[in-house]
Design an enzyme around this catalytic site. Structure first.
Site, mmCIF file in Angstrom:
data_model
loop_
_atom_site.group_PDB
_atom_site.id
_atom_site.type_symbol
_atom_site.label_atom_id
_atom_site.label_comp_id
_atom_site.label_asym_id
_atom_site.label_seq_id
_atom_site.Cartn_x
_atom_site.Cartn_y
_atom_site.Cartn_z
ATOM 1 N N ASP A 19 0.831 -1.210 0.000
ATOM 2 C CA ASP A 19 0.000 0.000 0.000
ATOM 3 C C ASP A 19 0.865 1.261 0.000
ATOM 4 O OD1 ASP A 19 -2.314 1.454 -0.012
ATOM 5 O OD2 ASP A 19 -2.763 1.182 2.108
ATOM 6 N N HIS A 36 3.137 3.577 -8.911
ATOM 7 C CA HIS A 36 2.936 2.168 -9.268
ATOM 8 C C HIS A 36 4.168 1.604 -9.975
ATOM 9 C CE1 HIS A 36 -1.073 2.368 -7.810
ATOM 10 N NE2 HIS A 36 -1.555 3.123 -8.785
ATOM 11 N N LEU A 130 10.347 -20.728 -4.834
ATOM 12 C CA LEU A 130 9.365 -19.794 -4.259
ATOM 13 C C LEU A 130 8.091 -19.838 -5.081
ATOM 14 C CD1 LEU A 130 8.721 -17.246 -2.398
ATOM 15 C CD2 LEU A 130 9.494 -15.865 -4.330
HETATM 16 C C1 FPP Z 1 -1.674 0.351 -3.373
HETATM 17 O O1 FPP Z 1 -1.261 1.665 -3.532
HETATM 18 C C2 FPP Z 1 -1.245 -0.457 -4.469
HETATM 19 C C3 FPP Z 1 -2.058 -0.942 -5.449
HETATM 20 C C4 FPP Z 1 -3.501 -0.696 -5.518
HETATM 21 C C5 FPP Z 1 -1.520 -1.755 -6.525
HETATM 22 C C6 FPP Z 1 -0.278 -2.521 -6.204
HETATM 23 C C7 FPP Z 1 0.382 -2.723 -7.465
HETATM 24 C C8 FPP Z 1 1.698 -2.696 -7.714
HETATM 25 C C9 FPP Z 1 2.750 -2.595 -6.701
HETATM 26 C C10 FPP Z 1 2.159 -2.761 -9.118
HETATM 27 C C11 FPP Z 1 1.648 -3.925 -9.917
HETATM 28 C C12 FPP Z 1 2.025 -5.236 -9.348
HETATM 29 C C13 FPP Z 1 2.669 -6.217 -9.986
HETATM 30 C C14 FPP Z 1 2.855 -7.510 -9.313
HETATM 31 C C15 FPP Z 1 3.223 -6.051 -11.326
HETATM 32 P P1 FPP Z 1 -2.371 2.776 -3.653
HETATM 33 O O2 FPP Z 1 -2.488 3.166 -5.079
HETATM 34 O O3 FPP Z 1 -3.638 2.307 -3.014
HETATM 35 O O4 FPP Z 1 -1.707 3.902 -2.819
HETATM 36 P P2 FPP Z 1 -2.452 5.026 -1.948
HETATM 37 O O5 FPP Z 1 -3.220 4.311 -0.888
HETATM 38 O O6 FPP Z 1 -1.317 5.828 -1.418
HETATM 39 O O7 FPP Z 1 -3.313 5.787 -2.915
#
Ligand code: FPP
Length: 254
Positions: A19, A36, A130
């Protein structure tokens, strides 16, 4: 005085709620997509570190059922990043013995994404170091409902008696069938919630919350979390005396 050596088996399954990508980017005056992108780099580093630490299962919450409600452009970016990740990491996963697996509602993903995931799962089938599980279009309640439906179908088809349904049978019908429950759940970005992630499987997991946003979480932060886990005493509903006697229960996954 006799000192009893408590044998703490290594952590087998680590689950992570990644997150804070958006906030990481906003804090730098960058578009959310930059967060991201950086988040994917962290994924690569953490997968490497898990292989190094001999962790057998890593489950990452990459896209929740609720994330479909985000602006279309952001959803498209996340899907594009996923495709890029699969293409760029394919060789590395094969080399490192990483097996990819996906949990969640695949039907909602585009055909292109589904095909890429299917191929990656097939190609990495023999990875035995893994198991990297990506939770995509995933919600814990959805998964439990899917399992209940699978069981209901088996009962309706006369393949299963209602009395045969217990925790073991239920477990075997979840998306995560065959994978041990997580020993440790990490959530980054300072939020103190599990947000519909692995609701059934996290029943006895140790929880670790850290303020760092996901793009700032790296191998050093992971090692701190693992160190914290090693200090925990898991009791699984038993008394401290019982678990001290039955050393196997201390920090073993079950
Ligand atoms: C949370 O940050 C993260 C997500 C909703 C997506 C997680 C995705 C990635 C790390 C990239 C894609 C993954 C792979 C495996 C290729 P948020 O956007 O909710 O952050 P915020 O709460 O600060 O808005």
């Amino acid at each position: 005085m006799i000192h009893k050596t408590v044998n703490i088996p290594p952590l087998r399954h680590l689950a992570i709620i990644m997150d804070g990508n958006g906030r990481w980017a906003e804090a730098r005056g960058l578009p959310r997509v930059a967060g991201h992108q950086q988040g994917v780099r962290t994924v690569v580093e953490i997968v490497d570190e898990c292989v190094l630490q001999q962790i057998s299962y890593l489950t990452l919450f990459a896209f929740s059922s609720e994330n479909w409600g985000r602006p279309e452009a952001e959803v498209e970016t996340l899907m594009a990043l996923l495709l890029e990740f699969l293409a760029s990491q394919r060789q590395r996963m094969l080399q490192d013995g990483v097996r990819l697996r996906v949990i969640g509602d695949r039907e909602r993903l585009s055909v292109k994404v589904r095909n890429a995931l299917d191929s990656a799962e097939q190609e990495t089938l023999s990875g035995d170091k893994l198991m990297l599980t990506l939770a995509l279009s995933y919600g814990g309640r959805d998964e439990i409902v899917r399992a209940a439906r699978r069981l209901a179908r088996k009962v309706a088809a006369g393949e299963l008696a209602p009395e045969e349904i217990g925790a073991t049978e239920f477990n075997a019908n979840l998306d995560t069938a065959g994978v041990p429950d997580p020993d440790l759940l990490i959530r980054t970005s300072g939020e103190l919630r599990i947000s519909n992630f692995l609701l059934w499987q996290l029943a006895y997991a140790e929880l670790y919350f850290v303020d760092a946003y996901w793009p700032d979480f790296g191998p050093v932060e992971l090692r701190l979390a693992l160190e914290s886990y090693r200090q925990r005493r898991r009791r699984f509903g038993l008394t401290a005396e019982q678990t001290a006697e039955g050393e196997g229960l201390s920090n073993s996954a079950s």
